[in-house]
Each structure stands twice: as C-alpha cells, then as structure tokens.
Design an enzyme around this catalytic site. Sequence first.
Site, PDB file in Angstrom:
ATOM      1  NE  ARG J  87      -3.945  -2.286   0.229  1.00  0.00           N
ATOM      2  CZ  ARG J  87      -3.648  -3.406  -0.115  1.00  0.00           C
ATOM      3  NH1 ARG J  87      -2.396  -4.231  -0.620  1.00  0.00           N
ATOM      4  NH2 ARG J  87      -4.409  -4.454   0.000  1.00  0.00           N
ATOM      5  CD  GLU J  90      -2.732   0.984  -4.453  1.00  0.00           C
ATOM      6  OE1 GLU J  90      -2.961  -0.515  -4.759  1.00  0.00           O
ATOM      7  OE2 GLU J  90      -3.733   1.443  -3.967  1.00  0.00           O
ATOM      8  CB  SER J 113      17.132  14.502   1.974  1.00  0.00           C
ATOM      9  OG  SER J 113      18.490  13.554   2.218  1.00  0.00           O
TER      10      SER J 113
END
Lengths: 146, 146, 146, 146, 146, 146, 146, 146, 146, 146
Positions: J87, J90, J113
């Site tokens: 997830r 995603e 960063s």
Amino acid sequence: MDKLAMTDALMAAKLAKGLSWETIGSDLNMSPVWVASACLGMNSAPAEKAKAIAEYLEVGPEVATALEVYPTKVWDQAVPTDPLIYRLYEVVGVYGDTLKQVIQEKFGDGIMSAIDFSMEVDKIEDPKGDRVLLTLNGKFLPYKSW
Amino acid sequence: MDKLAMTDALMAAKLAKGLSWETIGSDLNMSPVWVASACLGMNSAPAEKAKAIAEYLEVGPEVATALEVYPTKVWDQAVPTDPLIYRLYEVVGVYGDTLKQVIQEKFGDGIMSAIDFSMEVDKIEDPKGDRVLLTLNGKFLPYKSW
Amino acid sequence: MDKLAMTDALMAAKLAKGLSWETIGSDLNMSPVWVASACLGMNSAPAEKAKAIAEYLEVGPEVATALEVYPTKVWDQAVPTDPLIYRLYEVVGVYGDTLKQVIQEKFGDGIMSAIDFSMEVDKIEDPKGDRVLLTLNGKFLPYKSW
Amino acid sequence: MDKLAMTDALMAAKLAKGLSWETIGSDLNMSPVWVASACLGMNSAPAEKAKAIAEYLEVGPEVATALEVYPTKVWDQAVPTDPLIYRLYEVVGVYGDTLKQVIQEKFGDGIMSAIDFSMEVDKIEDPKGDRVLLTLNGKFLPYKSW
Amino acid sequence: MDKLAMTDALMAAKLAKGLSWETIGSDLNMSPVWVASACLGMNSAPAEKAKAIAEYLEVGPEVATALEVYPTKVWDQAVPTDPLIYRLYEVVGVYGDTLKQVIQEKFGDGIMSAIDFSMEVDKIEDPKGDRVLLTLNGKFLPYKSW
Amino acid sequence: MDKLAMTDALMAAKLAKGLSWETIGSDLNMSPVWVASACLGMNSAPAEKAKAIAEYLEVGPEVATALEVYPTKVWDQAVPTDPLIYRLYEVVGVYGDTLKQVIQEKFGDGIMSAIDFSMEVDKIEDPKGDRVLLTLNGKFLPYKSW
Amino acid sequence: MDKLAMTDALMAAKLAKGLSWETIGSDLNMSPVWVASACLGMNSAPAEKAKAIAEYLEVGPEVATALEVYPTKVWDQAVPTDPLIYRLYEVVGVYGDTLKQVIQEKFGDGIMSAIDFSMEVDKIEDPKGDRVLLTLNGKFLPYKSW
Amino acid sequence: MDKLAMTDALMAAKLAKGLSWETIGSDLNMSPVWVASACLGMNSAPAEKAKAIAEYLEVGPEVATALEVYPTKVWDQAVPTDPLIYRLYEVVGVYGDTLKQVIQEKFGDGIMSAIDFSMEVDKIEDPKGDRVLLTLNGKFLPYKSW
Amino acid sequence: MDKLAMTDALMAAKLAKGLSWETIGSDLNMSPVWVASACLGMNSAPAEKAKAIAEYLEVGPEVATALEVYPTKVWDQAVPTDPLIYRLYEVVGVYGDTLKQVIQEKFGDGIMSAIDFSMEVDKIEDPKGDRVLLTLNGKFLPYKSW
Amino acid sequence: MDKLAMTDALMAAKLAKGLSWETIGSDLNMSPVWVASACLGMNSAPAEKAKAIAEYLEVGPEVATALEVYPTKVWDQAVPTDPLIYRLYEVVGVYGDTLKQVIQEKFGDGIMSAIDFSMEVDKIEDPKGDRVLLTLNGKFLPYKSW
C-alpha cells in the site's frame, strides 16, 4: 515547447554554428558537462543561465523558457547497451562495494549526493593512448538518527 | 581457498589491526581503492603485490595465492538498493548521454576503458559540508574500421 | 538525416543495384561485415570511407554525413528471438565460462576488446552441408593494478 | 558423482599437475576449448574420450562416467556481468543483425548451428598488444518448407 | 512491401474468398500450418511457392516478393497471455525435463531441430469432446566433440 | 518423503537396473512420457499405477505414496537455457500465432487443454539423420458465453 | 473493423443511451460480466448474441461481425497497477496455495477451468459498508494419466 | 517457532489424523479456506481461534502462539507456474478490466477490499463434470477526496 | 475528452493564469495535493468539485465531465528514475519492514488504507536548509477471520 | 556478529521483556521508528545510542558493536507483496507525479532527502475506524548548476 523540441532546437543551432560543448561552456563560463546536460534536458537551468545559453546559440526565448522547466528525469531502466555508457555502469558494478567501504571509512555512514553534485571531463594526452579523466564531486550527506 | 574465504580472512585481519584502506594503501604504496577492490575479490593482484598484502596483514600464504586468482566478477544485475551505490548508478543514468556527447566530441568515436582503468577517492573539507571527490581515469579506446 | 533514414536509403540502393555485402566490401576494399554494420547504423565510418560507400551506392552526400555520425548502439536487452541471432547468444551462454578459462590461461587476467575488434564470415563448402566460419579478432586488454 | 563434483575433481587434478587446457588438449589430441567445456560440465564426452581424460588426469573411473552424462545446460539468463563474458555478449548485440544479413545473403534463409559446432581460441602476437582470435565453425541449417 | 503489409493483403484476400488454411494448403499441396506461418510472416517461402500462393489468392506480385524475404522472427519475450498459446508454453514448462530425458535416452545427447522441422494440426472427433492432435517432426542433431 | 527424494530414489533404481523409460513404459503398459513425468514429480500417479511403478523398480511403499501426491508444478519462469528445451520454447514462439489461427479455424474459439492431455515421443529412422516425432493430444475446450 | 474500434463504437453507444452493463445484460438475458467482456474484446460472441447486442445498442452490422471474431487475449504481463485490479491479483497471491489445497482435496488432482467458466458480480448492501460478491464458476478438469 | 515450522507441524498432524480442511473447518465452526490459509501461514489467527486449532489438532501451545503471529505475506512475483494457480491469475488478466467496469458502475469509484475479505470453495456436482464455485466477498471501499 | 487531454487543458489554464496548486487548493477549499492528483488524472472528482475546478480555471464543461471519470491508475512498474520520486520509493524500501513492525504493534494485524487516504505537503523553513514535511493519513483496516 | 544475528538477539530480548517499540523509544528518548529501523539493521546507530539500546535490552556489548556497523541496505527489488508494504508502494505510484509537482512548485527544482530524513507513526482514534498518520520529514536539496 517541451524538452524534446528544446533539445532539437539547441542541437541544430550548435551543429549549424560548428560549436563544441567545450567552447560553449568556456565562452559562457559554465561547465561543458553541465551545459550539455541542461541542453539534453536532464537538468533545469536557472533563469539567467537559460537566457545566456539561448542568446549565445541564437534561438528564441521559448527555448530559454524550456531550459528553465524542472525536468522529469527518465532513462531506460534495463542494463544500458551503448558501449560507452555500459562501461560506466560496469564501473559501478565492479567498484560499488569498494567505494562504499572507502568512502564510509573516510566520511562515516552516509552517501555522496547526486543532487549537490558536479562532474567534469578532461583529456590526458599520452603517447600510449590518450586517457579520459572523469571527476565527480558530490557533497557528503551523513545519515541522521532521531 | 576461494575468494569469499580470502575476503573474510583479510577483513578480520584488517579489523583486528585497526587499519583503514587509506593506511594500508599508503604503507604499501598502492591505491586504497585498488587494495580494497582486490581484497573484496573483484580484481586479481600480481604475485608480488599479493605477497605484500598478505605479509602486511599477517595472513597465511594461501591468502596471497587466492589474491592472485583471476576473479569472475559478479554483481546483482537489478537496480542496486544501497543508497550510496544507487547514487552512483543514478549519476550514470542522468549523465550517461551527456558524457557520451562530451567524451566523443573530445576524443572521437570510442569508449573510456573500464579495464585499463584506475580510480581514487578524496575528501574535500568544506565548512558547509565535506565533499567526496571521485576521480576515474580510463584509457580512451577508438572503434576501428576494417 | 538520422541513422534510420540512412539505412533505408542505403538498403534501397543496394537492392536496386542487386549488390551483395560481399561485392560491396570487395569492390571498396573493406570487410563485408564492417560495411554491413556501418550501413545498418551500428558503427560510424571515417570520412573517406563514408564518402566511398555513398558514391559507390550513388546516394546523396547527406548519407555520407550520416555514416560519419557516432551511433548510440541500442539493441533489445531481452533474450533475442530470431533463431540465427539466438544461436550466437546460446554460444556465449554455453561457452562463456570455457572461453574465460582458456583465454585468461593463455593471456593473463583481462578481456578480449569488443572495440579494437574485427569480424569476418566465411563459407566452407562441404558435401554433408556447408559450414559457417565466424572469425572474431579482438585486442587483449590486461587489467591494471594501481 | 554429479557434474559439480566432477568439475571439482578435474580442476583439482589439473591444478596439482600444473597443466593448461592447451597442453591437455594437445596431448590428448582434442581441442582445448572442447576439453575445457566438457570438464566444466557443459558438454558430454563420448566414452573413449571420457576415459582418456580421466586416465590422463589420474582421477577415478566415476569421473569418466560423469563426463559421459548428458548435461542440462544452465546459465544465468540475465545480462552477464563478468567483463570478459559481457564483451562476447556485446558482440552478439552490436553485430547480430549484421551477421544475419551477411550469413543469410551468403547461404540462404537458415541458421548457423550451435550444436554441430566447434570453436577455437588462438593468440596472435603483436607488439602493439597481443590479439585474441576466436574461430566459430557451425553447420549451416536451411529452413525447410513443407 | 514489408511483412506486415504482406500479411494484411493476404488475410484480406483469404477473408474475401472465404478460404480456410486447410483449403489453401490442400489446393496448393502445402501444409496448412506452413502456409499460415509463411503468410503470417514467420517463415520465408521459396520463389515458386511464393508465386503459387500469390496467384491462388489473386494478390499482386509484390506480395510474392515479400513472401520470399527472409524474416527476422520476433515474438513477445514475456510469458504469452493468450490462453491457447499459453497452454502450449505450459506444456513446454511441465514436460520439458521429461522430453529431455526420453528423447536423449532414445537418440543420444543432442536436440530436436526447430529449423529442419515441420508441424501438423489434426482433429480427432470424439463424442466426449473433439481432440486436437499436434504432430511435431524435427531432425535429431547430435552434439559433436572436437 | 517429498517429490525430490522420490525422484532420487526412482532414478537410482532405474540406473541400477539399467532400464530405459521405453522399457518401463512398455512393461507396465503406460506411456514412457507419462511414466517419466510422474517419476520426475510433475504429475501425480493414481494409486494402482503408483504401486505398480514402485514394485517394478523395487523401491519402498513410501515411494508409491509420494507418487500419489498432487504436485505443485514449478519451473523456471525465465527463457529456458538448455538447448533441447529451448528449441521447444522457440517452436511455441515461432508457431504460436499460426497454431492459434489453424486450430481455431478448425475447432472454433477455444483452446487445446494441457490437462486432459497426453504426449508421445517416437523415432523415425532416416539415412539423412533420424527424426524426432512428438505427438501432442489434447481435448479441445470451447469458450462458453453466459 | 478491429476489436479496438468495435469497443469504441460500443462504449460510445452505451454512453449515449445512458445504459449500464446491468441493464444491457438484463434486457438481453445475458450476464452483465459476459456482455462487458465481449464488448471490451476479451471474449468472442456467438453469431446470434453478437447480432442481439449490436441491434440493442443500434450500431452497424460490422460491429456484430467484430464481436464474433475470436480475440487474441493480451494483457500487461507485469504486476497490475490499478488498485481495483491489483487487489484481485493480491487475492491470487495470498490465497493461491490455500485454494490449491482446498480444491484438490475436494476434487482430486486437477484444475478449475478458466475456459469453461463464468463469473458474476453482486452487491450486498450493508449499513457498515456495502460488500462486493464475486462468484467464479469453472468446470473441474482432472489430470489424466496415459 | 516460525511460520514454516508451524505449517510443518500442522500439516503432519492433519495427515496423521486423516482430516480434511472441510472437516476441520466444520468441526471448529470456521471457514475451511480461512483455516487452511492460517495454517499455511498467510493469515494470523486471533488468540482463541489459534488455541482451538492447536488443541483440535493436538499440537503444542507454541504452535498456537505461532498462529497468532502477524505474517509477512510473500509470494513469487513472477507469473505463477502451477496450472491451478495460473488459471486464477489468467482470470484476473482476462476479466480485470471487465470487473473494474462492472464493479465501479455498480458501486462508484473505489475497490473491493482484499483485507476486509472472505472466500469460500464449493462443489457443484454435474453429470457433465463437476464444477468449482469460488465465492469472494470483500467490502467496497470508495476513494475519498479531501 | 480523455484524461490526457483533460490534463493538458487544465495545465495550460493553470500556467496561463499563473496559479500554483497551493492557491487553487486554498481558493477552492480543497487540498493542493488532491487537486493536483485529480488534475493529473490519478483520482476522480465528485461532480460538484469537478464543476468548481473547471469554472475556477475557466475551461469547458467537458473538462469537468472528464474530471468525474473513474481513472484506470497506471504507472511505470519498474523502479522509478526521477530522483524526487525515487527517494520516496527508497523510503518504502528502507523503512517498509520497520513500518510494518511499528504500525502492526500499535494497531493489530492489518494495513493502512491507500484508498480511504489523504496526504499533505508542508514546508518547514530552516536556516540550515528548508525541510519537506509529508503527512500521510490512512484508515487502518484490520484483517478479518471467518 | 553480523546484522542478522544482531536483529535476532534484539528481537528475542524485546519479546522476552514484553516491550513495544513505543515504550523502548519513549524510555530511551529516541523515535520508535528509528529504534526499530536500527534494530532491524537498516540504519547504523551512533556509539552512545547503540550502547543505550544494548544496555536497556540487556544484551551483550557485541550487539552494541553490531548496531554501530554501517549497513548495506538491501531489499527485494521486485514489487513488494506484503499488503501493508504494498500500500505504501502504491501511494508512491499513484501520487509520485503529484508530489513532484507540488513539492517542486513550493521549493524549486530539487528533491526531498531520504538521508537527512526522519519519520513518525501516530494513531488517530476515530469511532469510524482508527487512522494511521505517517509523517515524513526530509531536508530539501536543490539541484546545483556549475
């Protein structure tokens, strides 16, 4: 004007004027590597530098605008095939762990930045065959704990 | 003794003696990068250098023999994950086409050799953050026609 | 004129004249393999050779110019599917470690250059079935220590 | 005894006797490349050759039996990393289409067999740097229609 | 005319005439599989067969010329998705090692040629569901030693 | 006893008795291909067949039990490297679309089952070189609409 | 008219008429899933169903013809990215071995057909959040021995 | 005790007792699919269920503890090879876009959860061949805007 | 109007008006991240929000309609190359297992939803270099047993 | 002691003491995310923090030493399979381009960063379902020109 059209315009002007990256960089007081990278669309140019490049190569102001755009940096994610580029990739493969050892021993746990970074190409003349000298200069960034 | 056992023996001796690659290279009059690469098993050492390294680190002669063996250089063919190594790979991706342009304009059609090649790591002290300086030095090889 | 258009122009002229790579190479005193590779855009041609090829095939000077351009050599990075090319890839897979053993035993630690390199194709007639003879000739490059 | 143990036994005997593939091949009247390939387990040896190799290297008859076994030829399907083997792979990538053109123009539609095939390695001494000569010899197989 | 345009022309003619590969093959005294493969551009046709196919389907002589061209055989290198083709791929995966055992036990060390090769499709009517019969016929090629 | 140990036991017994898959299949009234596949662990055997195979090869009843286990069929998902198996894969690549055309024209929209499926290997002796005959026999399964 | 143009025509008509797959399926006495799949080009429609769909959506007879064509089913072979489709793929990954256990324990060694197969989507209203109910119905195909 | 050892212990106990997932699920009032999934280590079990499973199969309390551990769900990311699992993957490939259309038309923009999710396997007896019925039940989750 | 054309129209309008995502979000009382995501075509907009965005940017109603369409979310499945996006991917790689530990310890076995989810970008000014603050907010979804 | 053994030792001690990352972090005045990451071997700990962690968990000083070692950060380069980690991946795929737009509009051309970086996990209690709050805090690094 997108980065592709920008590169086409800049390369055509460079070819027509018979200029090298060396000359362009030297005349504009910029690094030849950085100028080439900006013209190939892999780095954005600050406004005054974009203007200087466009005027020097006598291309329209829309090219200067395109030079200022922040690029999405995309390259082929598979192993590179062009022999010159592959040799650089091979250097990273062969010497990657070695550089990690030597750099981190010298600087502590961290990395060499590829953002706060510059690079130069020089030629060392040698009767047994000229040599290419690449100099990479990147800020060391230490990991932080929190 | 294979290269893996050789590396283990050398790293243990180095740790026990509290030596850095810097010191080893300097005392043996070899480059720290090359010594690290040979000890990690990615380069073979000529006989006298292999002997010198083994004696300096006080490991057995079978380690010297293993240092002389020509390695099969293997690395993970996927995109490297360690951040320090990835940044080097990113440099090749971002600047690969640029370097091809600048090098070939300067030297003609050909490549920078990764075989007739050396590399150094230096530290540039800087109050705004120290910088890593990598110097790559490879023979230029022109393509031939026939 | 880019390399693709150049190849189209050269192939059309070759077909119209009913020439083989063998004949072209022999008439121009160049290797048929090298001529084919330059015309397919995988090698650059020195100026005088580019001119000779273009004149011989009676194509315009922009084709000669395109032949001189240093190519970015790109090929499909997956396993090749055409059976003729796959068989060559299979040879590298089956005999790669063997060649490493035999070459490095004969020459020391190093590689056979694919840049300072030439290649020929010959036909050996044989009543049981003709045979293809490929000859690869590359400079040996020893690894250096530093 | 499987092929891995067989290779270990043969390599140990070769090392102990200080023999090269060149010498073994020459003494047994076999090609050094083929002997190396059979000993590395990538080709099966006919019974009498398997016996000859095992007796010459003074290893047990179970090694001769293992040499006769038909191997399952397996290699890493990703792009090879060892520089010597990669250069051969690069040759297939750069010259694959060229070889297809030149071979099929000379022989008709078909392939060079990698099964009815032999290969040799020679050294050409040259003051500017010795050269590796690879000779590949494969039967031409025409496609059939039916 | 390239192979793609050739296939389009042949498929359109076949559809317009309401012909099946079965009928075409039977009328021309060629295998339906081979005719389909040549028309889809995966095999070249000898001159007289190319002419016969073009005349039978009443397409122009440039189609016959295109049928004679030696194709570069390209297919998707990933696992095939179409269920009919995937099932064939699954058969190779499930039975590959078994076929290696059974074929090499029967013929010796070697392979079944995919070049000196033919294939047929037949229908076996069966009240419980018709069956597809695929017959593959390839020359056995023994490995050689040298 | 898992499938791996089962295969080891069966292969050792087969080797010790000097039997071929041909003989085993013929003596047990089973197809040599199917017996080999079950013994290699890629198909499960019905109880009575498992018992017959184990008794014929004189291995313990735990081997018969292992033969009955439903296997998880796993193979290397990359392009196969062994030349015999690769040639079968190449046949699927070259002729996949052709077989789709010919089979679906003959049977309607659907597939040849790889589950309700059998396969045989035969040898056709031929003075110009023996030929391998593979026969694949699979139930046709039409797609349904609903 | 190819499948792509067919899908465009059908989707445009569906949108213009403000119809859902639910309504179309219900009015034509077909499953909404199957109608959507045929209109998206992943299943062929029998002639009478193709005609019914085309007439209902008031598109030309060439669309009906295109619906009858047997499709080559192609999808992206990498891991799907759309979250709805990925969740289905995740279900296969998480529960694949479990389903193999439970199905084969219940039915014997074999598979659930994806060809002799149908599927429905239902909505279960629930105050805590509606639920999607997917029902997959496939013929069990036992492996055969031979 | 890690998940692998836990699965081994549970499978051995299940085999020794001659139990099916059906029976276990029914006796414990849990779904057979869920029990199998928890025992194979792809789902964690709430404490009381873990205890019930372990007591029913008469394995030690450390197995119950292992059943409670939250698993890291890992599966092979390449295309699955086992035919039963591949057919499920094929269903996702063939019907993925269709399901997206039908589900989102019915529920709005969102997904079917694979977390708030259950699944059942049923057998439909049929004289023409039994059928597998898979029922997937997942909460619909709408995308949110913010 | 598809999502690609929609994005082009919205980006052109935004550029012409000299607006930032910050301003648009603030003026429309929506999150800048969500507005950008909807305009880039990776999220659908509810009808009233689609209308508000289109009116604010003074584009036609077909753009509002396109904003409402449920997108198929597609991205490049290989490792991302743009450095800004790669760093986010690196965070998931480096900290993925850590987040799993910390989240599941705090919430139980389950996941953070990427559907019932929102995200913000803030700037923390800092004399040593400004900092980017990303806030991800997703509903916790517990696994269920059944 | 390598990082793997170190993690085993630390996890065993944590389990035996019944501590959570939350408690450890709070007692030691470190972030729970950072402590977990260091203990899982993905970050090195400064000497005094390594010592504090080892003493708190009552493990030997060799564990403290191992915590100080600079790790080679390695993770699986394919798409992650565990649902919680997927997830997050995603989110990077769906929102990557959006974040690039919003961050670079706010900060200029550069990156966030992942080295000068920290991260926290918080729980937001909510009667409709608790929510996970992830906060990522990274220094902005501008690209430089040179």
